[in-house]
Design an enzyme around this catalytic site. Sequence first.
Site, PDB file in Angstrom:
ATOM      1  CD  GLU A   1      -1.160   2.500   2.746  1.00 35.06           C
ATOM      2  OE1 GLU A   1      -0.721   3.634   3.090  1.00 35.06           O
ATOM      3  OE2 GLU A   1      -0.467   1.494   3.175  1.00 35.06           O
TER       4      GLU A   1
ATOM      5  CG  HIS B   1       0.250   6.913   6.066  1.00 34.37           C
ATOM      6  ND1 HIS B   1       1.274   7.086   6.712  1.00 34.37           N
ATOM      7  CD2 HIS B   1       0.348   5.484   5.503  1.00 34.37           C
ATOM      8  CE1 HIS B   1       1.985   6.243   6.733  1.00 34.37           C
ATOM      9  NE2 HIS B   1       1.628   5.147   6.286  1.00 34.37           N
TER      10      HIS B   1
ATOM     11  N   GLY C   1       0.883  -1.273   0.005  1.00 35.06           N
ATOM     12  CA  GLY C   1      -0.005   0.000   0.130  1.00 35.06           C
ATOM     13  C   GLY C   1       0.784   1.292   0.033  1.00 35.06           C
TER      14      GLY C   1
HETATM   15  O1  K1U Z   1       1.886   2.361   4.124  1.00 37.87           O
HETATM   16  C1  K1U Z   1       2.862   1.773   3.810  1.00 37.87           C
HETATM   17  O2  K1U Z   1       3.751   2.253   3.898  1.00 37.87           O
HETATM   18  C2  K1U Z   1       2.645   0.494   3.335  1.00 37.87           C
HETATM   19  C3  K1U Z   1       2.609  -0.744   4.167  1.00 37.87           C
HETATM   20  C4  K1U Z   1       1.173  -1.227   4.177  1.00 37.87           C
HETATM   21  C5  K1U Z   1       0.997  -2.119   5.453  1.00 37.87           C
HETATM   22  C6  K1U Z   1       1.670  -3.247   5.619  1.00 37.87           C
HETATM   23  C7  K1U Z   1       1.076  -4.269   6.430  1.00 37.87           C
HETATM   24  C8  K1U Z   1       0.244  -3.783   7.424  1.00 37.87           C
HETATM   25  C9  K1U Z   1      -0.403  -2.630   7.019  1.00 37.87           C
HETATM   26  C10 K1U Z   1      -0.201  -1.687   6.118  1.00 37.87           C
HETATM   27  C11 K1U Z   1       3.637  -1.721   3.564  1.00 37.87           C
HETATM   28  O3  K1U Z   1       3.458  -2.110   2.530  1.00 37.87           O
HETATM   29  S1  K1U Z   1       4.865  -2.491   4.566  1.00 37.87           S
HETATM   30  C12 K1U Z   1       5.791  -3.611   3.473  1.00 37.87           C
HETATM   31  C13 K1U Z   1       4.921  -4.868   3.557  1.00 37.87           C
HETATM   32  O4  K1U Z   1       3.926  -5.223   4.260  1.00 37.87           O
HETATM   33  C14 K1U Z   1       5.052  -5.828   2.474  1.00 37.87           C
HETATM   34  C15 K1U Z   1       6.394  -5.786   1.684  1.00 37.87           C
HETATM   35  C16 K1U Z   1       6.738  -6.766   0.700  1.00 37.87           C
HETATM   36  C17 K1U Z   1       5.725  -7.893   0.684  1.00 37.87           C
HETATM   37  C18 K1U Z   1       4.684  -8.007   1.661  1.00 37.87           C
HETATM   38  C19 K1U Z   1       4.506  -7.010   2.429  1.00 37.87           C
HETATM   39 ZN    ZN Z   2       2.314   3.217   6.174  1.00 38.41          ZN
END
Ligand code: K1U
Ligand code: ZN
Length: 167
Positions: free
Chosen positions: A134, A137, A46
């Site tokens: 998100e 944010h 996300g």
């Molecule tokens: O908001 C962001 O920075 C994105 C975030 C979203 C999120 C992840 C987990 C729980 C809630 C919200 C991320 O994408 S962190 C990276 C991540 O979770 C991931 C990366 C690669 C493969 C699978 C997951």
């Molecule tokens: Zn985040």
Amino acid sequence: MAILKILQYPDERLHTVAVPVVQVTDKIRSLIQNMAETMYAAPGIGLAATQVDVHQRIIVIDTSETHDQLLVLINPEIIASHGVSDYEEGCLSVPGIYGKVKRAEAVTVKALNAEGESFVLDANGLLAICIQHEMDHLVGKVFVEYWSQLKQMRTLAKLKKKQRSIM
Ligand code: K1U
Ligand code: ZN
């Protein structure tokens, strides 16, 4: 398309409250494409416009295993929610830090798509968590801010130590 710079916590700009998109123009669609490219490259599931220093209510998400199910949420509103989930989250703006946050288990969200059309989506599991993360944010809230002051201070110290080791 372009990879955008993701703001890193504790950058103050992550606390900016985003404004609604007035009209979904080609410029907004180009931003969405760049946000999607940035999210896939990170890699993440996300990204909110706030994280790339654009303070409009725009989110991209893809929780699919095949990375080909892009969900675009413009001006998202949660219109119903139920249950409680305690999921371990991560954030591209807080690299290397993971921790649990209590959120609704399922949400119904109303938003505009990239064509400016209104739609309603029922989400549960990781998608519901990601939508809430998100949307936080967009109101200037980072997931670590759900934690105690002590845990937040430890997180900041860990991030500073990590930054020092890179420089
Ligand atoms: O908001 C962001 O920075 C994105 C975030 C979203 C999120 C992840 C987990 C729980 C809630 C919200 C991320 O994408 S962190 C990276 C991540 O979770 C991931 C990366 C690669 C493969 C699978 C997951
Ligand atoms: Zn985040």
